[in-house]
Every structure is written in C-alpha cells, then in structure tokens.
Design a protein around this motif. Structure first.
Motif, PDB file in Angstrom:
ATOM      1  N   LEU A 204     -21.495  56.094   7.900  1.00  0.00           N
ATOM      2  CA  LEU A 204     -20.548  54.982   7.953  1.00  0.00           C
ATOM      3  C   LEU A 204     -21.316  53.695   7.678  1.00  0.00           C
ATOM      4  O   LEU A 204     -22.154  53.281   8.477  1.00  0.00           O
ATOM      5  N   VAL A 205     -21.037  53.059   6.544  1.00  0.00           N
ATOM      6  CA  VAL A 205     -21.715  51.819   6.149  1.00  0.00           C
ATOM      7  C   VAL A 205     -20.927  50.628   6.680  1.00  0.00           C
ATOM      8  O   VAL A 205     -19.707  50.536   6.494  1.00  0.00           O
ATOM      9  N   LEU A 206     -21.620  49.705   7.344  1.00  0.00           N
ATOM     10  CA  LEU A 206     -21.002  48.485   7.880  1.00  0.00           C
ATOM     11  C   LEU A 206     -21.476  47.283   7.075  1.00  0.00           C
ATOM     12  O   LEU A 206     -22.685  47.048   6.949  1.00  0.00           O
ATOM     13  N   ILE A 207     -20.515  46.509   6.548  1.00  0.00           N
ATOM     14  CA  ILE A 207     -20.843  45.341   5.720  1.00  0.00           C
ATOM     15  C   ILE A 207     -20.300  44.086   6.423  1.00  0.00           C
ATOM     16  O   ILE A 207     -19.098  43.936   6.623  1.00  0.00           O
ATOM     17  N   HIS A 208     -21.205  43.199   6.797  1.00  0.00           N
ATOM     18  CA  HIS A 208     -20.874  42.012   7.595  1.00  0.00           C
ATOM     19  C   HIS A 208     -20.088  40.970   6.794  1.00  0.00           C
ATOM     20  O   HIS A 208     -19.936  41.059   5.575  1.00  0.00           O
ATOM     21  N   GLY A 209     -19.661  39.933   7.500  1.00  0.00           N
ATOM     22  CA  GLY A 209     -18.948  38.828   6.879  1.00  0.00           C
ATOM     23  C   GLY A 209     -19.885  37.782   6.296  1.00  0.00           C
ATOM     24  O   GLY A 209     -21.113  37.855   6.438  1.00  0.00           O
ATOM     25  N   GLY A 210     -19.318  36.797   5.624  1.00  0.00           N
ATOM     26  CA  GLY A 210     -20.107  35.737   4.995  1.00  0.00           C
ATOM     27  C   GLY A 210     -20.858  34.899   6.014  1.00  0.00           C
ATOM     28  O   GLY A 210     -20.336  34.592   7.094  1.00  0.00           O
ATOM     29  N   GLY A 211     -22.084  34.528   5.674  1.00  0.00           N
ATOM     30  CA  GLY A 211     -22.903  33.708   6.552  1.00  0.00           C
ATOM     31  C   GLY A 211     -23.375  34.409   7.804  1.00  0.00           C
ATOM     32  O   GLY A 211     -23.883  33.767   8.720  1.00  0.00           O
TER      33      GLY A 211
ATOM     34  N   ASP B 273     -25.764  41.650  13.620  1.00  0.00           N
ATOM     35  CA  ASP B 273     -25.356  41.433  15.012  1.00  0.00           C
ATOM     36  C   ASP B 273     -24.120  40.552  15.119  1.00  0.00           C
ATOM     37  O   ASP B 273     -23.256  40.791  15.963  1.00  0.00           O
ATOM     38  N   VAL B 274     -24.007  39.527  14.271  1.00  0.00           N
ATOM     39  CA  VAL B 274     -22.866  38.607  14.357  1.00  0.00           C
ATOM     40  C   VAL B 274     -21.553  39.366  14.231  1.00  0.00           C
ATOM     41  O   VAL B 274     -20.623  39.164  15.013  1.00  0.00           O
ATOM     42  N   THR B 275     -21.467  40.246  13.235  1.00  0.00           N
ATOM     43  CA  THR B 275     -20.216  40.962  13.000  1.00  0.00           C
ATOM     44  C   THR B 275     -20.089  42.227  13.836  1.00  0.00           C
ATOM     45  O   THR B 275     -19.028  42.507  14.405  1.00  0.00           O
ATOM     46  N   TRP B 276     -21.165  42.997  13.946  1.00  0.00           N
ATOM     47  CA  TRP B 276     -21.053  44.370  14.431  1.00  0.00           C
ATOM     48  C   TRP B 276     -21.732  44.658  15.767  1.00  0.00           C
ATOM     49  O   TRP B 276     -21.593  45.762  16.302  1.00  0.00           O
ATOM     50  N   GLY B 277     -22.458  43.694  16.306  1.00  0.00           N
ATOM     51  CA  GLY B 277     -23.290  43.969  17.478  1.00  0.00           C
ATOM     52  C   GLY B 277     -22.561  44.526  18.680  1.00  0.00           C
ATOM     53  O   GLY B 277     -23.123  45.287  19.466  1.00  0.00           O
TER      54      GLY B 277
ATOM     55  N   GLY C 144     -15.913  47.204   5.923  1.00  0.00           N
ATOM     56  CA  GLY C 144     -16.328  45.842   5.634  1.00  0.00           C
ATOM     57  C   GLY C 144     -15.422  44.815   6.270  1.00  0.00           C
ATOM     58  O   GLY C 144     -14.195  44.967   6.294  1.00  0.00           O
ATOM     59  N   PHE C 145     -16.021  43.752   6.799  1.00  0.00           N
ATOM     60  CA  PHE C 145     -15.284  42.675   7.450  1.00  0.00           C
ATOM     61  C   PHE C 145     -15.376  41.398   6.633  1.00  0.00           C
ATOM     62  O   PHE C 145     -16.460  41.014   6.182  1.00  0.00           O
ATOM     63  N   SER C 146     -14.226  40.714   6.431  1.00  0.00           N
ATOM     64  CA  SER C 146     -14.169  39.422   5.765  1.00  0.00           C
ATOM     65  C   SER C 146     -14.776  39.534   4.369  1.00  0.00           C
ATOM     66  O   SER C 146     -14.317  40.350   3.570  1.00  0.00           O
ATOM     67  N   ASN C 147     -15.821  38.758   4.038  1.00  0.00           N
ATOM     68  CA  ASN C 147     -16.460  38.928   2.732  1.00  0.00           C
ATOM     69  C   ASN C 147     -16.912  40.367   2.512  1.00  0.00           C
ATOM     70  O   ASN C 147     -16.890  40.872   1.395  1.00  0.00           O
ATOM     71  N   GLY C 148     -17.315  41.021   3.601  1.00  0.00           N
ATOM     72  CA  GLY C 148     -17.682  42.428   3.502  1.00  0.00           C
ATOM     73  C   GLY C 148     -16.507  43.308   3.137  1.00  0.00           C
ATOM     74  O   GLY C 148     -16.667  44.381   2.550  1.00  0.00           O
ATOM     75  N   GLY C 149     -15.290  42.855   3.492  1.00  0.00           N
ATOM     76  CA  GLY C 149     -14.095  43.577   3.092  1.00  0.00           C
ATOM     77  C   GLY C 149     -13.843  43.462   1.604  1.00  0.00           C
ATOM     78  O   GLY C 149     -13.434  44.439   0.953  1.00  0.00           O
ATOM     79  N   GLN C 150     -14.087  42.255   1.044  1.00  0.00           N
ATOM     80  CA  GLN C 150     -13.989  42.097  -0.408  1.00  0.00           C
ATOM     81  C   GLN C 150     -14.990  43.024  -1.112  1.00  0.00           C
ATOM     82  O   GLN C 150     -14.664  43.669  -2.113  1.00  0.00           O
ATOM     83  N   THR C 151     -16.204  43.087  -0.568  1.00  0.00           N
ATOM     84  CA  THR C 151     -17.214  43.984  -1.139  1.00  0.00           C
ATOM     85  C   THR C 151     -16.763  45.440  -1.047  1.00  0.00           C
ATOM     86  O   THR C 151     -16.935  46.225  -1.980  1.00  0.00           O
TER      87      THR C 151
ATOM     88  N   GLY D 206     -11.568  38.565  13.177  1.00  0.00           N
ATOM     89  CA  GLY D 206     -12.587  39.472  13.682  1.00  0.00           C
ATOM     90  C   GLY D 206     -12.659  39.583  15.187  1.00  0.00           C
ATOM     91  O   GLY D 206     -13.522  40.286  15.716  1.00  0.00           O
ATOM     92  N   GLU D 207     -11.767  38.937  15.903  1.00  0.00           N
ATOM     93  CA  GLU D 207     -11.793  39.011  17.372  1.00  0.00           C
ATOM     94  C   GLU D 207     -11.658  40.457  17.852  1.00  0.00           C
ATOM     95  O   GLU D 207     -12.273  40.857  18.839  1.00  0.00           O
ATOM     96  N   TYR D 208     -10.869  41.233  17.137  1.00  0.00           N
ATOM     97  CA  TYR D 208     -10.647  42.636  17.514  1.00  0.00           C
ATOM     98  C   TYR D 208     -11.892  43.498  17.326  1.00  0.00           C
ATOM     99  O   TYR D 208     -11.959  44.613  17.838  1.00  0.00           O
ATOM    100  N   LEU D 209     -12.899  42.972  16.594  1.00  0.00           N
ATOM    101  CA  LEU D 209     -14.168  43.685  16.401  1.00  0.00           C
ATOM    102  C   LEU D 209     -15.282  43.141  17.289  1.00  0.00           C
ATOM    103  O   LEU D 209     -16.385  43.687  17.295  1.00  0.00           O
ATOM    104  N   GLY D 210     -15.012  42.042  17.981  1.00  0.00           N
ATOM    105  CA  GLY D 210     -16.067  41.393  18.752  1.00  0.00           C
ATOM    106  C   GLY D 210     -16.943  40.496  17.905  1.00  0.00           C
ATOM    107  O   GLY D 210     -18.091  40.224  18.261  1.00  0.00           O
ATOM    108  N   GLU D 211     -16.417  40.014  16.771  1.00  0.00           N
ATOM    109  CA  GLU D 211     -17.172  39.096  15.918  1.00  0.00           C
ATOM    110  C   GLU D 211     -17.590  37.883  16.731  1.00  0.00           C
ATOM    111  O   GLU D 211     -16.820  37.361  17.536  1.00  0.00           O
ATOM    112  N   LEU D 212     -18.819  37.442  16.546  1.00  0.00           N
ATOM    113  CA  LEU D 212     -19.447  36.484  17.449  1.00  0.00           C
ATOM    114  C   LEU D 212     -18.650  35.193  17.616  1.00  0.00           C
ATOM    115  O   LEU D 212     -18.515  34.671  18.731  1.00  0.00           O
TER     116      LEU D 212
END
Length: 274
Positions: free
Chosen positions: A44-51, A55-59, A114-121, A246-252
C-alpha cells in the motif's frame, strides 16, 4: 479500565509498527526518493499532500494501516528528505516516479492511497501506469479547477512563503533542516497549483482500477465534485466524512486536539482494500 487497556494496546501497536520503519532512498528517474516501509501484507503506497512530509499526512494512521499491509510511505520531489532536482514538477512526473519506485522495489502491483496533491498524483498513476495499480484511494483531491471552492484559488493567487503554515515549515525542517530546500518546496508547490491544468474527462472515465473517493464535508473540494468523480469513474465508491481537509485522516493541520485513539476511516478503507 477497558478504556485504559484499549489505549495501552494502541500504544503497543503504534510502537511496534513505527519500529519497523525502514527509511531508505531509491533512484527513480534521476531522483533520490525517500521512502519508509512498515508492516507486512499487500503493498500500500501512501502519497502525502502538498508542502507536507510523511508524518504530516500519515503519521497518525500508519500504525493502523501497517497491521494488515506493507505500507510504503514516500516523500515526493522537493518534499522532506527527497531533494528537488532540475526537471519538470508535475503530477504526471510524480506518477512516473511512483511507478519507477515500485519497479525498483520489485513490486508488480500495489494499492495507491493519495491525499490532496497526492490524490492528483494517484489519479495520474491510474491513468499513466494502470499495469502497476491494484486499487486506488483518492482523498480530498480534484481533477479540475472547478472541483475546488473559489476561495482556494483566490488564496493560492496571493500565496507567499510567509503565508505557509508554520506547522508545515516545522515538520519539513525537522527532517530536512534546510531553509533553502523548504522555500524551494513551497515555491514549486505554489507554482504548480497556480497553474493547475484540468485532467481530461476521458482519462478519468477510463480509469479501470477499483476506486474509493474520500472527502470531508468541509473540505477544499466540494462534495458535488466528489460525487462527480464517483459518477465518472466506473464502479467507484464514495465516502464523505465529517471534518475539514484531511481531518478524517489525522492530517496535522486539521487534526482535532480532542481526538484520541484510532481513526474510524481506517476500517472503512480496509473494507474497500479487502
């Protein structure tokens, strides 16, 4: 007592999962891409958001996900421990990098989250490299400008490094203490989003991978756009959850201080992946 035992078990599982961190670098398309591996099971590949960083997105949810998957969390070009290089900075290039990483790791197919920009990717991986994709989860992302609220584009048009949220700066500098790299990351992300190009609807409609679309009811994308993607991608599934970007994922940046324990979205994601 039951609540104390549950919290204790969560701490044990979190510690065990995070201790499996195997941070490393992979040579992909001229880039030294940083990635971490946790757990065992289907990739399972996790792709973070922009900037952001891993840890910020997935920690907050890696420990849960790593109980049933081989989690491969990445930091994309110009983010965190992955340095910027002189080449195009696009979601298409990011997608090519993910495909190259999987080839480097000898993983023929993986689920992509993928989340946010990671979702576009993630959408671009499914479009450009369908052969490496099993299932995809597209969280708080859009495929055309009209899918986001107008205030987002107004905000980006006036964007500046000084306006970058301090928690994002702190998280970046924690793993890469270079002010120059941080500014480059911000400027690259801002320029890409200021010049965002709509994806082709025909490409979206031709996505063959089973797809789960996630967004918050107070997200940067409109619920209507989430429903539109759900209608466009054959056989896709949709979940609109309470909360912001991203609140539902615990995004920082949107993590509620009152939140304790697991995130309810994870079992729903597990149900989709299994």
């Amino acid at each position: 007592m039951k609540q104390q035992i549950t919290c204790f078990l969560f701490i044990i599982l979190t510690t065990a999962a995070m201790s499996q961190n195997k941070g490393n670098y992979a040579p992909v398309n001229g880039l030294k891409m940083y990635y971490e591996i946790y757990g065992k099971g289907a990739p399972l590949v996790l792709i973070h958001g922009g900037g952001s960083t891993i840890d910020v997105t997935w920690g907050r949810i890696i420990p849960q996900l790593a109980q049933h998957h081989q989690v491969i969390a990445v930091e994309m070009q110009a983010h965190g421990r992955t340095a910027d290089i002189d080449r195009p900075f696009s979601f298409e290039q990011d997608a090519d990098d993910i495909a190259a990483l999987l080839q480097y790791l000898h993983i023929p197919k993986a689920d992509i989250f993928g989340f946010s920009n990671g979702g576009q990717t993630t959408l671009q991986v499914a479009i450009r490299h369908p052969e490496v994709v099993n299932r995809i989860i597209v969280a708080s992302a859009f495929y055309k400008k009209a899918g986001a609220y107008p205030w987002l584009w107004d905000f980006l048009a006036k964007g500046s490094f000084e306006g970058m949220p301090q928690p994002l700066k702190d998280a970046f500098l924690k793993v890469n203490p270079s002010q120059e790299a941080l500014r480059a990351s911000h400027d690259r992300d801002l320029h890409r989003m200021q010049h965002f190009q709509d994806m082709k609807e025909t490409d979206i409609k031709n996505i063959k991978a089973p797809t789960l679309i996630l967004c918050g009811d107070h997200d940067v994308i409109t619920p209507e756009h989430a429903v539109e993607m759900f209608r466009q991608i054959p056989g896709s599934r949709l979940m609109i959850l309470p909360g912001g970007h991203g609140e539902y994922l615990g995004e920082l940046l949107t993590l509620s201080p009152a939140h304790k324990g697991d995130f309810a979205v994870v079992p729903l994601v597990e149900s989709f992946l299994n």
